[in-house]
Write a protein that holds these residues in place. Structure first.
Motif, PDB file in Angstrom:
ATOM      1  N   PHE A  48      87.560  29.757  85.646  1.00 36.86           N
ATOM      2  CA  PHE A  48      88.968  29.390  85.847  1.00 36.86           C
ATOM      3  C   PHE A  48      88.960  28.060  86.605  1.00 36.86           C
ATOM      4  CE2 PHE A  48      90.791  34.049  85.968  1.00 36.86           C
ATOM      5  CZ  PHE A  48      90.368  34.242  84.665  1.00 36.86           C
ATOM      6  N   SER A  49      88.691  26.982  85.884  1.00 37.62           N
ATOM      7  CA  SER A  49      88.429  25.691  86.535  1.00 37.62           C
ATOM      8  C   SER A  49      89.565  25.207  87.424  1.00 37.62           C
ATOM      9  CB  SER A  49      88.119  24.635  85.483  1.00 37.62           C
ATOM     10  OG  SER A  49      87.347  25.188  84.456  1.00 37.62           O
ATOM     11  N   ALA A  85      92.515  42.512  80.811  1.00 41.29           N
ATOM     12  CA  ALA A  85      91.273  42.534  80.038  1.00 41.29           C
ATOM     13  C   ALA A  85      90.529  43.803  80.431  1.00 41.29           C
ATOM     14  CB  ALA A  85      90.429  41.302  80.347  1.00 41.29           C
ATOM     15  N   GLU A  86      90.300  44.689  79.474  1.00 42.67           N
ATOM     16  CA  GLU A  86      89.675  45.976  79.811  1.00 42.67           C
ATOM     17  C   GLU A  86      88.791  46.481  78.681  1.00 42.67           C
ATOM     18  OE1 GLU A  86      92.350  48.910  81.391  1.00 42.67           O
ATOM     19  OE2 GLU A  86      90.761  50.412  81.556  1.00 42.67           O
ATOM     20  N   ASP A  87      87.682  47.083  79.067  1.00 43.33           N
ATOM     21  CA  ASP A  87      86.747  47.662  78.100  1.00 43.33           C
ATOM     22  C   ASP A  87      86.258  46.629  77.093  1.00 43.33           C
ATOM     23  OD1 ASP A  87      86.703  50.204  79.181  1.00 43.33           O
ATOM     24  OD2 ASP A  87      88.384  50.916  77.974  1.00 43.33           O
ATOM     25  N   LEU A  88      85.719  45.546  77.612  1.00 45.17           N
ATOM     26  CA  LEU A  88      85.186  44.497  76.748  1.00 45.17           C
ATOM     27  C   LEU A  88      83.685  44.446  77.012  1.00 45.17           C
ATOM     28  CD1 LEU A  88      88.016  41.891  77.462  1.00 45.17           C
ATOM     29  CD2 LEU A  88      87.909  43.598  75.640  1.00 45.17           C
ATOM     30  N   THR A  89      82.969  45.256  76.269  1.00 42.18           N
ATOM     31  CA  THR A  89      81.564  45.527  76.549  1.00 42.18           C
ATOM     32  C   THR A  89      80.692  44.282  76.553  1.00 42.18           C
ATOM     33  OG1 THR A  89      82.036  47.456  75.209  1.00 42.18           O
ATOM     34  CG2 THR A  89      79.785  47.222  76.000  1.00 42.18           C
ATOM     35  N   LEU A  90      80.935  43.391  75.607  1.00 42.88           N
ATOM     36  CA  LEU A  90      80.035  42.240  75.462  1.00 42.88           C
ATOM     37  C   LEU A  90      80.597  40.956  76.058  1.00 42.88           C
ATOM     38  CD1 LEU A  90      78.670  42.646  71.805  1.00 42.88           C
ATOM     39  CD2 LEU A  90      77.664  43.423  73.966  1.00 42.88           C
ATOM     40  N   LEU A  91      81.812  40.992  76.526  1.00 43.88           N
ATOM     41  CA  LEU A  91      82.429  39.748  76.994  1.00 43.88           C
ATOM     42  C   LEU A  91      81.600  39.122  78.125  1.00 43.88           C
ATOM     43  CD1 LEU A  91      85.178  38.097  76.539  1.00 43.88           C
ATOM     44  CD2 LEU A  91      85.805  39.043  78.772  1.00 43.88           C
ATOM     45  N   SER A  92      81.101  37.907  77.860  1.00 41.86           N
ATOM     46  CA  SER A  92      80.318  37.242  78.904  1.00 41.86           C
ATOM     47  C   SER A  92      80.968  35.934  79.349  1.00 41.86           C
ATOM     48  CB  SER A  92      78.887  36.995  78.426  1.00 41.86           C
ATOM     49  OG  SER A  92      78.904  36.197  77.270  1.00 41.86           O
ATOM     50  N   THR A  93      81.970  35.469  78.600  1.00 38.69           N
ATOM     51  CA  THR A  93      82.676  34.247  79.004  1.00 38.69           C
ATOM     52  C   THR A  93      84.179  34.489  78.991  1.00 38.69           C
ATOM     53  OG1 THR A  93      80.953  32.857  78.027  1.00 38.69           O
ATOM     54  CG2 THR A  93      83.086  31.813  78.436  1.00 38.69           C
ATOM     55  N   LEU A  94      84.805  34.197  80.108  1.00 38.00           N
ATOM     56  CA  LEU A  94      86.267  34.233  80.174  1.00 38.00           C
ATOM     57  C   LEU A  94      86.665  32.899  80.787  1.00 38.00           C
ATOM     58  CD1 LEU A  94      88.770  35.974  79.645  1.00 38.00           C
ATOM     59  CD2 LEU A  94      88.518  36.951  81.925  1.00 38.00           C
ATOM     60  N   SER A  95      87.068  31.996  79.911  1.00 39.35           N
ATOM     61  CA  SER A  95      87.276  30.620  80.348  1.00 39.35           C
ATOM     62  C   SER A  95      88.735  30.218  80.157  1.00 39.35           C
ATOM     63  CB  SER A  95      86.368  29.697  79.532  1.00 39.35           C
ATOM     64  OG  SER A  95      86.672  28.350  79.800  1.00 39.35           O
ATOM     65  N   MET A  96      89.426  30.009  81.267  1.00 38.15           N
ATOM     66  CA  MET A  96      90.836  29.615  81.225  1.00 38.15           C
ATOM     67  C   MET A  96      90.913  28.358  82.081  1.00 38.15           C
ATOM     68  SD  MET A  96      92.052  32.329  79.536  1.00 38.15           S
ATOM     69  CE  MET A  96      93.824  32.272  79.731  1.00 38.15           C
ATOM     70  N   SER A  97      90.691  27.211  81.446  1.00 33.40           N
ATOM     71  CA  SER A  97      90.414  26.030  82.265  1.00 33.40           C
ATOM     72  C   SER A  97      91.621  25.474  83.012  1.00 33.40           C
ATOM     73  CB  SER A  97      89.727  24.951  81.439  1.00 33.40           C
ATOM     74  OG  SER A  97      90.420  24.755  80.246  1.00 33.40           O
ATOM     75  N   VAL A  98      92.850  25.765  82.553  1.00 32.49           N
ATOM     76  CA  VAL A  98      94.002  25.216  83.287  1.00 32.49           C
ATOM     77  C   VAL A  98      94.922  26.304  83.859  1.00 32.49           C
ATOM     78  CG1 VAL A  98      93.968  23.024  82.029  1.00 32.49           C
ATOM     79  CG2 VAL A  98      95.418  24.889  81.197  1.00 32.49           C
ATOM     80  N   LEU A  99      94.496  27.546  83.773  1.00 41.31           N
ATOM     81  CA  LEU A  99      95.351  28.646  84.255  1.00 41.31           C
ATOM     82  C   LEU A  99      95.504  28.595  85.778  1.00 41.31           C
ATOM     83  CD1 LEU A  99      96.840  31.273  83.318  1.00 41.31           C
ATOM     84  CD2 LEU A  99      94.753  32.503  83.905  1.00 41.31           C
ATOM     85  N   THR A 100      96.757  28.613  86.244  1.00 46.86           N
ATOM     86  CA  THR A 100      96.985  28.632  87.692  1.00 46.86           C
ATOM     87  C   THR A 100      97.917  29.766  88.138  1.00 46.86           C
ATOM     88  OG1 THR A 100      98.805  27.059  87.510  1.00 46.86           O
ATOM     89  CG2 THR A 100      96.640  26.131  88.013  1.00 46.86           C
ATOM     90  N   ALA A 101      98.742  30.285  87.223  1.00 47.52           N
ATOM     91  CA  ALA A 101      99.715  31.291  87.645  1.00 47.52           C
ATOM     92  C   ALA A 101      99.764  32.471  86.677  1.00 47.52           C
ATOM     93  CB  ALA A 101     101.097  30.658  87.756  1.00 47.52           C
TER      94      ALA A 101
END
Ligand SMILES: *[C@@H]1O[C@H](CO)[C@@H](O)[C@H](O)[C@H]1NC(C)=O
Ligand SMILES: *[C@@H]1O[C@H](CO)[C@@H](O)[C@H](O)[C@H]1NC(C)=O
Ligand SMILES: *[C@@H]1O[C@H](CO)[C@@H](O)[C@H](O)[C@H]1NC(C)=O
Ligand SMILES: *[C@@H]1O[C@H](CO)[C@@H](O)[C@H](O)[C@H]1NC(C)=O
Ligand SMILES: *[C@@H]1O[C@H](CO)[C@@H](O)[C@H](O)[C@H]1NC(C)=O
Ligand SMILES: *[C@@H]1O[C@H](CO)[C@@H](O)[C@H](O)[C@H]1NC(C)=O
Ligand SMILES: *[C@@H]1O[C@H](CO)[C@@H](O)[C@H](O)[C@H]1NC(C)=O
Ligand SMILES: *[C@@H]1O[C@H](CO)[C@@H](O)[C@H](O)[C@H]1NC(C)=O
Ligand SMILES: *[C@@H]1O[C@H](CO)[C@@H](O)[C@H](O)[C@H]1NC(C)=O
Length: 402
Positions: free
Chosen positions: A131-132, A98-114
């Motif tokens: 990243f819950s 994820a790069e150069d995302l000026t407005l990104l305020s939420t990055l939600s990956m609730s089951v990501l582990t690997a």
């Protein structure tokens, strides 16, 4: 007959849908510019190729359905994207970039582990990761130029590379990593960043810049180099560290430079340093002691305003010896180690009561008591060869020794 004419087309349609969705799930690159695009993948249990969120994607994008991405998940330059989330992706086999995302305020990956590799770069509006389930597996983690105040959600136990730099709000970093097989670098994060590696037993290379404190209670071995530069920390303690680098090959340095609040270096178990052991520009460091240090493959290079360094176990210094202090120090025992016993084999300088001091190569000692004896000839054996190896990691060390 009648039934068949109905059934055949129905069967054909089902097959076509299945074929289409199989195709969509296994195409080399799935490009998503909108939620409508994203919903096409909702029936894929995995996407075998790469997923690219296009730079025209804006607002909120939600990718739900796939549990695995076989390739990379790339979100680059989507300057109007405010939120990206997935409640299904548990594993990304390639790079999550994820790069150069000026407005990104939420990055939600609730089951990501690997994830194989994490690259989060230039995310000026992202204050936290959601990243819950916590990412516990990643070979390489780069977090650079973000607004993140914490990396809660990333808790990797085995990692090759950690690059954490230019995150001005980051004030705390804790990692459960047991080992770091390439390098970890901290640079230009929040003022006084508190770094803690409670379980780290070995690391190939560690570099700390601009940190307020570092806890390395379990550290036993640094295979490459260990450096502390321009930090605000007041003490450095590695009670279980026995070796830095490799004495046999002369690779791997230990450096403490420009730590203006440092008063105490405590490495009481340290026996061996493969390359140079350098201490310079630590303004208020008044004492230096390495009570167990026997072998140094490069140079010992201490300059500053300190009392006589305590090196009672010194047995074999293959490089030079440069100790310059503003305070009066006793050079006699070191002089004996350089001349008669052969403990110190390279060029020897030991001087106290100096008005200006310099580290190796950056000048010559002036003032009362300055002594220089070259027991080795050309290209003075200051441990410069090994420094070349340290340079890529630590930066600047080569210049300092040349
Ligand atoms: C980023 O996207 C904008 C428009 O969306 C485009 O003009 C610009 O060239 C892109 N920059 C890069 C580095 O891809
Ligand atoms: C990280 O993982 C370790 C176990 O590996 C656990 O003890 C610790 O509480 C975790 N920390 C966070 C912040 O998730
Ligand atoms: C590296 O650390 C991990 C986590 O503590 C551990 O499981 C693994 O055995 C370690 N590997 C080596 C080679 O020390
Ligand atoms: C430090 O080393 C000693 C002796 O090997 C060991 O008993 C102790 O648990 C270690 N401490 C840590 C924090 O790993
Ligand atoms: C670093 O040293 C440790 C402890 O001696 C060893 O287990 C590990 O394999 C070494 N790692 C590398 C990358 O050389
Ligand atoms: C870290 O140190 C090792 C020596 O163990 C060296 O070979 C390697 O190049 C260094 N790694 C990086 C990423 O600089
Ligand atoms: C230096 O730090 C060590 C370990 O943290 C501590 O035991 C020792 O007393 C300190 N020495 C001084 C002079 O502050
Ligand atoms: C120490 O500081 C002086 C003056 O700023 C500088 O010239 C020198 O290069 C520094 N030494 C090291 C080892 O960085
Ligand atoms: C050097 O350290 C001594 C003892 O801490 C102190 O009195 C003196 O002012 C320091 N000199 C310089 C030039 O910083």
């Amino acid at each position: 007959m009648f039934a068949q004419t109905i059934l055949l087309p129905a069967f054909a349609i089902i097959t076509a849908v299945a074929a289409q969705s199989a195709t969509i799930c296994s195409q080399p690159t799935a490009t998503i510019n909108s939620n409508a695009d994203a919903s096409q993948y909702s029936s894929c249990s995995s996407i075998s190729g790469d997923v690219v969120i296009g730079s025209t994607a804006s607002g909120i994008i939600q990718l739900d359905g796939p549990e695995t991405i076989g390739g990379d998940l790339t979100i680059l330059n989507a300057t109007a994207l405010t939120s990206f989330s997935s409640s299904s992706i548990a594993q990304i086999k390639g790079t999550f970039h994820a790069e150069d995302l000026t407005l990104l305020s939420t990055l939600s990956m609730s089951v990501l582990t690997a994830v194989k590799t994490i690259e989060f770069i230039s995310l000026p509006n992202l204050g936290s990761l959601t990243f819950s389930s916590v990412v516990t597996e990643a070979n390489s983690v780069t977090v650079s130029n973000t607004f993140l105040s914490s990396l809660v959600g990333l808790n990797v136990t085995t990692v090759q590379t950690l690059q954490i730099d230019n995150n001005p709000h980051l004030v705390e970093f804790t990692s459960q990593a047991g080992n770091i097989s390439s390098a970890a670098v901290f640079d230009a994060n929040g003022a006084g960043l508190v770094v803690s590696f409670p379980s780290l037993t070995w690391a190939a290379n560690l570099t700390f810049r601009d940190v307020g404190s570092v806890a390395l209670p379990s550290l036993q071995v640094i295979n490459g180099s260990l450096g502390f530069y321009e930090n605000t920390l007041s003490s450095i303690s590695c009670p279980n560290l026995t070796s830095v680098g490799d004495f046999a090959t002369g690779v791997g340095s230990l450096a403490f430079v420009d730590n203006t609040q440092l008063t105490n270096i405590s490495m009481n178990a340290l026996k061996s340093v493969g390359g140079a052991d350098q201490i310079a520009n630590n303004t208020i460091l008044n004492g230096i002691s390495f009570p167990a240090l026997v072998d140094v493959g490069g140079a010992i290079d201490f300059s500053g305003n300190f009392t006589t360094p305590q090196l009672p176990a010194l047995g074999n210094v293959k490089g030079g010896f440069n100790v310059e202090s503003k305070q009066a120090i006793d050079c006699d025992s070191f002089k004996a180690e350089a001349s008669s016993s052969g403990v110190i084999q390279g060029k020897f300088v030991c001087a106290g009561s100096l008005s200006t001091v310099s580290s190796l190569g950056s000048g010559t000692a002036t003032g009362s008591g300055a002594t220089a004896t070259g027991s080795k000839g050309a290209a003075v054996s200051y441990g410069i060869n090994e420094a070349a190896a340290g340079l890529s990691v630590l930066g600047g060390l080569l210049q300092m020794l040349l």
